[in-house]
Design a protein around this motif. Structure first.
Motif, PDB file in Angstrom:
ATOM      1  N   PRO B 293       0.815  -1.229   0.000  1.00  0.00           N
ATOM      2  CA  PRO B 293       0.000   0.000   0.000  1.00  0.00           C
ATOM      3  C   PRO B 293       0.842   1.270   0.000  1.00  0.00           C
ATOM      4  CG  PRO B 293      -0.932  -1.604   1.504  1.00  0.00           C
ATOM      5  CD  PRO B 293       0.372  -2.184   1.020  1.00  0.00           C
ATOM      6  N   ALA B 294       1.998   1.236   0.675  1.00  0.00           N
ATOM      7  CA  ALA B 294       2.838   2.436   0.738  1.00  0.00           C
ATOM      8  C   ALA B 294       3.280   2.885  -0.651  1.00  0.00           C
ATOM      9  CB  ALA B 294       4.054   2.167   1.620  1.00  0.00           C
ATOM     10  N   ASN B 295       3.557   1.913  -1.545  1.00  0.00           N
ATOM     11  CA  ASN B 295       3.954   2.270  -2.911  1.00  0.00           C
ATOM     12  C   ASN B 295       2.879   3.090  -3.603  1.00  0.00           C
ATOM     13  OD1 ASN B 295       6.118   0.646  -2.422  1.00  0.00           O
ATOM     14  ND2 ASN B 295       5.974  -0.491  -4.340  1.00  0.00           N
ATOM     15  N   SER B 296       1.624   2.641  -3.419  1.00  0.00           N
ATOM     16  CA  SER B 296       0.522   3.332  -4.101  1.00  0.00           C
ATOM     17  C   SER B 296       0.346   4.741  -3.560  1.00  0.00           C
ATOM     18  CB  SER B 296      -0.771   2.541  -3.927  1.00  0.00           C
ATOM     19  OG  SER B 296      -0.673   1.325  -4.622  1.00  0.00           O
ATOM     20  N   ILE B 297       0.605   4.909  -2.267  1.00  0.00           N
ATOM     21  CA  ILE B 297       0.481   6.243  -1.686  1.00  0.00           C
ATOM     22  C   ILE B 297       1.565   7.157  -2.247  1.00  0.00           C
ATOM     23  CG2 ILE B 297       0.632   7.545   0.485  1.00  0.00           C
ATOM     24  CD1 ILE B 297      -0.723   5.125   1.828  1.00  0.00           C
ATOM     25  N   GLU B 298       2.755   6.570  -2.449  1.00  0.00           N
ATOM     26  CA  GLU B 298       3.852   7.372  -2.996  1.00  0.00           C
ATOM     27  C   GLU B 298       3.518   7.903  -4.391  1.00  0.00           C
ATOM     28  OE1 GLU B 298       8.419   6.697  -3.230  1.00  0.00           O
ATOM     29  OE2 GLU B 298       7.699   5.516  -1.538  1.00  0.00           O
ATOM     30  N   ILE B 299       2.796   7.097  -5.166  1.00  0.00           N
ATOM     31  CA  ILE B 299       2.409   7.539  -6.516  1.00  0.00           C
ATOM     32  C   ILE B 299       1.557   8.805  -6.405  1.00  0.00           C
ATOM     33  CG2 ILE B 299       1.289   6.886  -8.672  1.00  0.00           C
ATOM     34  CD1 ILE B 299       1.516   3.940  -7.674  1.00  0.00           C
ATOM     35  N   ALA B 300       0.646   8.797  -5.411  1.00  0.00           N
ATOM     36  CA  ALA B 300      -0.217   9.969  -5.221  1.00  0.00           C
ATOM     37  C   ALA B 300       0.630  11.190  -4.858  1.00  0.00           C
ATOM     38  CB  ALA B 300      -1.261   9.680  -4.151  1.00  0.00           C
ATOM     39  N   ILE B 301       1.702  10.964  -4.083  1.00  0.00           N
ATOM     40  CA  ILE B 301       2.568  12.092  -3.714  1.00  0.00           C
ATOM     41  C   ILE B 301       3.277  12.659  -4.946  1.00  0.00           C
ATOM     42  CG2 ILE B 301       4.571  12.797  -2.332  1.00  0.00           C
ATOM     43  CD1 ILE B 301       3.746  10.804  -0.225  1.00  0.00           C
ATOM     44  N   TRP B 302       3.825  11.771  -5.792  1.00  0.00           N
ATOM     45  CA  TRP B 302       4.492  12.265  -7.017  1.00  0.00           C
ATOM     46  C   TRP B 302       3.527  13.125  -7.813  1.00  0.00           C
ATOM     47  CZ3 TRP B 302       5.688   6.617  -8.876  1.00  0.00           C
ATOM     48  CH2 TRP B 302       6.586   6.021  -7.975  1.00  0.00           C
ATOM     49  N   THR B 303       2.294  12.594  -7.952  1.00  0.00           N
ATOM     50  CA  THR B 303       1.299  13.280  -8.777  1.00  0.00           C
ATOM     51  C   THR B 303       0.951  14.643  -8.188  1.00  0.00           C
ATOM     52  OG1 THR B 303       0.437  11.096  -9.312  1.00  0.00           O
ATOM     53  CG2 THR B 303      -0.943  12.968  -9.884  1.00  0.00           C
ATOM     54  N   ALA B 304       0.776  14.667  -6.862  1.00  0.00           N
ATOM     55  CA  ALA B 304       0.420  15.930  -6.207  1.00  0.00           C
ATOM     56  C   ALA B 304       1.571  16.933  -6.291  1.00  0.00           C
ATOM     57  CB  ALA B 304       0.044  15.666  -4.751  1.00  0.00           C
ATOM     58  N   VAL B 305       2.791  16.442  -6.114  1.00  0.00           N
ATOM     59  CA  VAL B 305       3.944  17.345  -6.159  1.00  0.00           C
ATOM     60  C   VAL B 305       4.086  17.970  -7.547  1.00  0.00           C
ATOM     61  CG1 VAL B 305       6.474  17.404  -6.118  1.00  0.00           C
ATOM     62  CG2 VAL B 305       5.230  16.276  -4.276  1.00  0.00           C
ATOM     63  N   GLY B 306       3.896  17.168  -8.581  1.00  0.00           N
ATOM     64  CA  GLY B 306       4.036  17.692  -9.936  1.00  0.00           C
ATOM     65  C   GLY B 306       2.888  18.607 -10.321  1.00  0.00           C
ATOM     66  N   GLY B 307       1.699  18.298  -9.810  1.00  0.00           N
ATOM     67  CA  GLY B 307       0.519  19.099 -10.159  1.00  0.00           C
ATOM     68  C   GLY B 307      -0.506  18.245 -10.864  1.00  0.00           C
ATOM     69  N   ARG B 308      -1.560  17.878 -10.115  1.00  0.00           N
ATOM     70  CA  ARG B 308      -2.522  16.969 -10.748  1.00  0.00           C
ATOM     71  C   ARG B 308      -3.450  17.732 -11.672  1.00  0.00           C
ATOM     72  NH1 ARG B 308      -7.281  16.313  -7.321  1.00  0.00           N
ATOM     73  NH2 ARG B 308      -7.131  17.887  -5.701  1.00  0.00           N
ATOM     74  N   GLY B 309      -4.002  16.957 -12.599  1.00  0.00           N
ATOM     75  CA  GLY B 309      -4.884  17.568 -13.580  1.00  0.00           C
ATOM     76  C   GLY B 309      -4.123  18.322 -14.659  1.00  0.00           C
ATOM     77  N   THR B 310      -2.830  18.006 -14.818  1.00  0.00           N
ATOM     78  CA  THR B 310      -2.032  18.711 -15.822  1.00  0.00           C
ATOM     79  C   THR B 310      -1.331  17.752 -16.784  1.00  0.00           C
ATOM     80  OG1 THR B 310      -0.094  18.703 -14.390  1.00  0.00           O
ATOM     81  CG2 THR B 310      -1.526  20.606 -14.221  1.00  0.00           C
ATOM     82  N   LEU B 311      -1.353  16.452 -16.496  1.00  0.00           N
ATOM     83  CA  LEU B 311      -0.663  15.406 -17.267  1.00  0.00           C
ATOM     84  C   LEU B 311       0.854  15.569 -17.266  1.00  0.00           C
ATOM     85  CD1 LEU B 311      -2.818  14.623 -20.433  1.00  0.00           C
ATOM     86  CD2 LEU B 311      -2.899  13.573 -18.185  1.00  0.00           C
ATOM     87  N   PHE B 312       1.328  16.759 -17.593  1.00  0.00           N
ATOM     88  CA  PHE B 312       2.770  16.977 -17.639  1.00  0.00           C
ATOM     89  C   PHE B 312       3.335  17.016 -16.219  1.00  0.00           C
ATOM     90  CE2 PHE B 312       6.213  20.173 -17.537  1.00  0.00           C
ATOM     91  CZ  PHE B 312       7.166  19.418 -18.193  1.00  0.00           C
ATOM     92  N   GLY B 313       2.577  17.613 -15.295  1.00  0.00           N
ATOM     93  CA  GLY B 313       3.016  17.760 -13.912  1.00  0.00           C
ATOM     94  C   GLY B 313       3.425  16.457 -13.254  1.00  0.00           C
ATOM     95  N   PRO B 314       2.569  15.428 -13.301  1.00  0.00           N
ATOM     96  CA  PRO B 314       2.924  14.171 -12.652  1.00  0.00           C
ATOM     97  C   PRO B 314       4.216  13.561 -13.193  1.00  0.00           C
ATOM     98  CG  PRO B 314       0.605  14.220 -13.138  1.00  0.00           C
ATOM     99  CD  PRO B 314       1.184  15.429 -13.780  1.00  0.00           C
ATOM    100  N   ILE B 315       4.474  13.747 -14.498  1.00  0.00           N
ATOM    101  CA  ILE B 315       5.723  13.223 -15.062  1.00  0.00           C
ATOM    102  C   ILE B 315       6.901  13.921 -14.381  1.00  0.00           C
ATOM    103  CG2 ILE B 315       7.108  13.117 -17.176  1.00  0.00           C
ATOM    104  CD1 ILE B 315       4.494  12.840 -18.745  1.00  0.00           C
ATOM    105  N   LEU B 316       6.793  15.246 -14.313  1.00  0.00           N
ATOM    106  CA  LEU B 316       7.821  16.056 -13.657  1.00  0.00           C
ATOM    107  C   LEU B 316       7.934  15.679 -12.174  1.00  0.00           C
ATOM    108  CD1 LEU B 316       9.503  18.578 -14.501  1.00  0.00           C
ATOM    109  CD2 LEU B 316       7.728  19.950 -13.398  1.00  0.00           C
ATOM    110  N   GLY B 317       6.775  15.503 -11.531  1.00  0.00           N
ATOM    111  CA  GLY B 317       6.749  15.182 -10.106  1.00  0.00           C
ATOM    112  C   GLY B 317       7.421  13.854  -9.820  1.00  0.00           C
ATOM    113  N   ALA B 318       7.079  12.824 -10.596  1.00  0.00           N
ATOM    114  CA  ALA B 318       7.648  11.497 -10.366  1.00  0.00           C
ATOM    115  C   ALA B 318       9.156  11.535 -10.555  1.00  0.00           C
ATOM    116  CB  ALA B 318       7.016  10.488 -11.324  1.00  0.00           C
ATOM    117  N   MET B 319       9.615  12.236 -11.614  1.00  0.00           N
ATOM    118  CA  MET B 319      11.050  12.281 -11.883  1.00  0.00           C
ATOM    119  C   MET B 319      11.776  13.052 -10.781  1.00  0.00           C
ATOM    120  SD  MET B 319      11.375  11.302 -15.526  1.00  0.00           S
ATOM    121  CE  MET B 319      12.820  12.154 -15.933  1.00  0.00           C
ATOM    122  N   SER B 320      11.236  14.207 -10.372  1.00  0.00           N
ATOM    123  CA  SER B 320      11.988  15.018  -9.410  1.00  0.00           C
ATOM    124  C   SER B 320      11.950  14.400  -8.009  1.00  0.00           C
ATOM    125  CB  SER B 320      11.489  16.460  -9.395  1.00  0.00           C
ATOM    126  OG  SER B 320      10.103  16.497  -9.316  1.00  0.00           O
TER     127      SER B 320
END
Lengths: 261, 387
Positions: B293-320
């Motif tokens: 479950p912790a892995n799945s929560i981390e995905i949500a963090i990447w997405t939120a950090v990058g900016g959800r609802g932007t498509l490009f943001g989550p890519i940036l978020g996951a990488m950074s």
């Protein structure tokens, strides 16, 4: 219940035959409280009807039942004389041509005015059809026409969240135009509007009601008088009186529960 | 350019196209060239381990992109997306296990090592077909897709939304983790699937295979981005946004909320599955901890950090976020979790649109500072309120 239905079947045929909306013995209870108590009335095609009643009379529950949001415990709800609305969900009922305007304007704030109308526009609603849908010239013209009617042409590409309260109300009425329903339910369409806005809204509604059946739920007596149509008074979930505004205003019981206050 | 092609990318102008194209080319061409053409001593040389690390990040980016489709656009926060990723990974793992042939420790051409170890005498039926890469490639989409379809149909039809949806998806991935830990499941239990030898005939220990997998990941991420772009810029994308903001109102317009959400959820699960399938050959192992479950929560963090609802943001978020993770776990492993936690708090409180929102904010401020610039369009309405 099934026995009842069998008994009532012949009555449906006669009374429902020439109706757009037919409610018979509709009862809805929430934890023992009867929001609707054997509610029955009929709306004829092309008719405009006003529903009035004090708070808690069951007006919203009635609309929830008609639009498929709430399932009645008992009773019959027929659309167009033969479609049993209790067997369908909100989306299916909307696609049959029943439109609903909420009291509190609910537009999609993160979409533009144009996009709000685009989503409401009559057309195929299947998931894949919507995925591949393209805005054809005539649809664009239709949206432009609606924008003109609701006086929002110059706001077409601003987000709906940036509109004033009155403009949101108009946008919602515009969405009903775009949806092109046959039967329309309006919940307090002039609530919270200035006098000028109320005047303009009444004009819009008269326009949209021209070739449709309309049910208006309203508190504003002045507005009801202007609509000049048959009035149904609800009280504690059932019909208390029905007739012209003058007639129901003269009714002793109506004065007691509603108008007298 | 026709309207369909334009919508395919959702890029209305040449500038946007150029940016995407340059980014893809940069990752797909420049990095491998810097790795393979330059001598290890050269200052611009990119070592193979960096290429591999980048490949891993890009898989995470694809996973975050998948989550953004359901969370950022349809408003359904899935906390079980790790499960679709892991399932795609297991499907690929099964193919890689079959490629080992008789080169395993027990030298059994018919059975993977762990089955020999468990005294199984024949291959279970659900392992059939995984000798074929084509079959595997189809299954990478089908397995997560079918799970998402069944699970999503039950959940969305019953109108399970908000935090309840998050909880049951979390329960789903937890249940799968427990199931995959069991040896009887036939997926290697605790140890999972590993000791892979080659993929499509290329030895996995060779640097060129590693670079090839990396390039494949870049291209698949680009394809997933374009597919997601196509969906969110279609009318269905606007229905999804409408569902996110006022679900019941959408129903009264006659649109099927269940259908729209289910479509987004299934496509998202398939993208997650592809990400998992690309991830496994690059890290060389898949085991049940991927379902944690912790892995799945981390995905949500990447997405939120990058900016959800932007498509490009989550890519940036996951990488950074993952680059930060590699850095911190290298220099000061004990602070990493504190950093991750505070990052999430800061983003939630101050950056509702994540890094992408921050860029937008700075850009607007810069424009306001320059009097000559044209007036900025009305800012997007405030952050949506969803339960």
């Amino acid at each position: 219940m099934p026995e009842n239905a069998v008994q009532q079947a012949p009555r449906h045929d006669v009374l429902a035959a020439d109706s757009i909306l037919y409610l018979d013995g509709v009862t809805v209870s929430f934890d023992g409280f009867k929001a609707l108590n054997s509610l029955s009335f009929i709306v004829r095609p092309g008719e405009m009807r006003t529903i009035i009643g004090p708070n808690g009379a069951g007006k919203t529950t009635m609309m929830d039942v008609i639009t498929g949001k709430t399932r009645p415990d008992e009773g019959t709800v027929l659309y167009d004389g033969n479609v049993d609305l209790t067997k369908h969900d909100e989306a299916a009922i909307a696609n049959m041509g029943i439109g609903r305007k909420f009291q509190k304007p609910t537009v999609f704030e993160n979409l533009t005015v144009f996009e709000n109308l685009e989503l409401a526009l009559k057309g195929p609603r299947g998931t894949f059809a919507v995925l591949l849908a393209r805005l054809m010239g005539e649809q664009r013209d239709r949206i432009d026409a609606v924008l003109g009617t609701i006086r929002l042409t110059d706001r077409a590409h601003t987000s709906a969240g940036a509109l004033s309260h009155g403009q949101k109300q108009w946008l919602e009425i515009g969405m009903l135009f775009a949806q092109d329903p046959r039967f329309l339910m309006l919940d307090e369409p002039v609530a919270g509007m200035t006098d000028a806005e109320t005047e303009q809204t009444a004009e819009l509604l008269r326009e949209i009601a021209r070739d449709r059946s309309v049910l208006v739920v309203e508190h504003d007596m002045e507005f009801v008088r202007n609509l000049d149509c048959k009035v149904t008074v609800l009280h504690e979930g059932s019909v208390l009186a029905e007739g012209s505004l003058a007639k129901v205003q003269a009714d002793e019981r109506v004065i007691e529960v509603y108008l007298g206050r | 350019m026709g309207p369909i092609t334009r919508r395919l990318a959702g890029l209305e102008n040449r500038k946007g196209w150029t940016a995407v194209l340059l980014t893809v080319l940069g990752f797909a061409l420049v990095v491998p060239v810097l790795n393979m053409a330059l001598e290890p001593g050269h200052p611009l040389h990119v070592p193979t381990y960096v290429v591999q690390l980048l490949g891993k990040y890009l898989c995470y980016a694809m996973l975050a992109l998948a989550l953004d489709l359901v969370w950022g656009f349809a408003g359904a926060l899935s906390l079980g997306h790790g499960a679709f990723f892991a399932l795609g990974g297991y499907v690929m793992g099964m193919y890689l296990m079959r490629q080992i042939g008789d080169r395993g420790v027990y030298g059994n051409a018919e059975l993977p090592d762990f089955m020999v170890f468990l005294n199984w005498d024949s291959l279970p039926w659900y392992w059939m077909g995984f000798d074929s890469f084509a079959f595997t490639a189809v299954m990478v989409l089908i397995v997560p897709g079918v799970l998402a379809f069944v699970f999503g149909w039950l959940a969305f039809r019953s109108r399970i939304t908000g935090v309840y949806f998050s909880i049951i998806t979390q329960a789903m991935t937890y249940a799968l983790m427990l199931a995959f830990f069991r040896n009887e499941m036939g997926f290697g239990g605790n140890n999972g699937l590993t000791d892979f030898k080659d993929i499509l005939g290329f030895s996995m220990s060779r640097d060129s295979t590693k670079v090839g997998l990396y390039v494949a990941t870049v291209l698949m991420l680009a394809a997933a981005y374009l597919a997601a772009r196509f969906i969110v810029t279609s009318r269905l994308g606007r229905v999804l946004l409408a569902v996110r903001d006022a679900e019941s109102r959408v129903r009264f317009l006659g649109h099927s909320v269940t259908g729209a959400k289910l479509f987004a959820f299934v496509v998202s699960a398939m993208i997650a599955g592809v990400a998992g399938a690309l991830y496994v050959p690059q890290v060389g192992i898949i085991n049940p901890s991927e379902f944690s479950p912790a892995n799945s929560i981390e995905i949500a963090i990447w997405t939120a950090v990058g900016g959800r609802g932007t498509l490009f943001g989550p890519i940036l978020g996951a990488m950074s976020v993952n680059a930060a993770k590699s850095f911190f776990t290298g220099v000061a492993p004990e602070v990493w979790l504190f950093f991750l936690g505070s990052l999430f708090v800061v983003v939630t409180l101050f950056l509702p649109k994540g890094l992408v929102g921050l860029f937008g904010l700075l850009k607007r401020r810069q424009r306001r500072a320059m009097p000559k610039a044209s007036p900025t369009p009305a800012p997007k309405a405030t952050e949506e309120t969803h339960a």
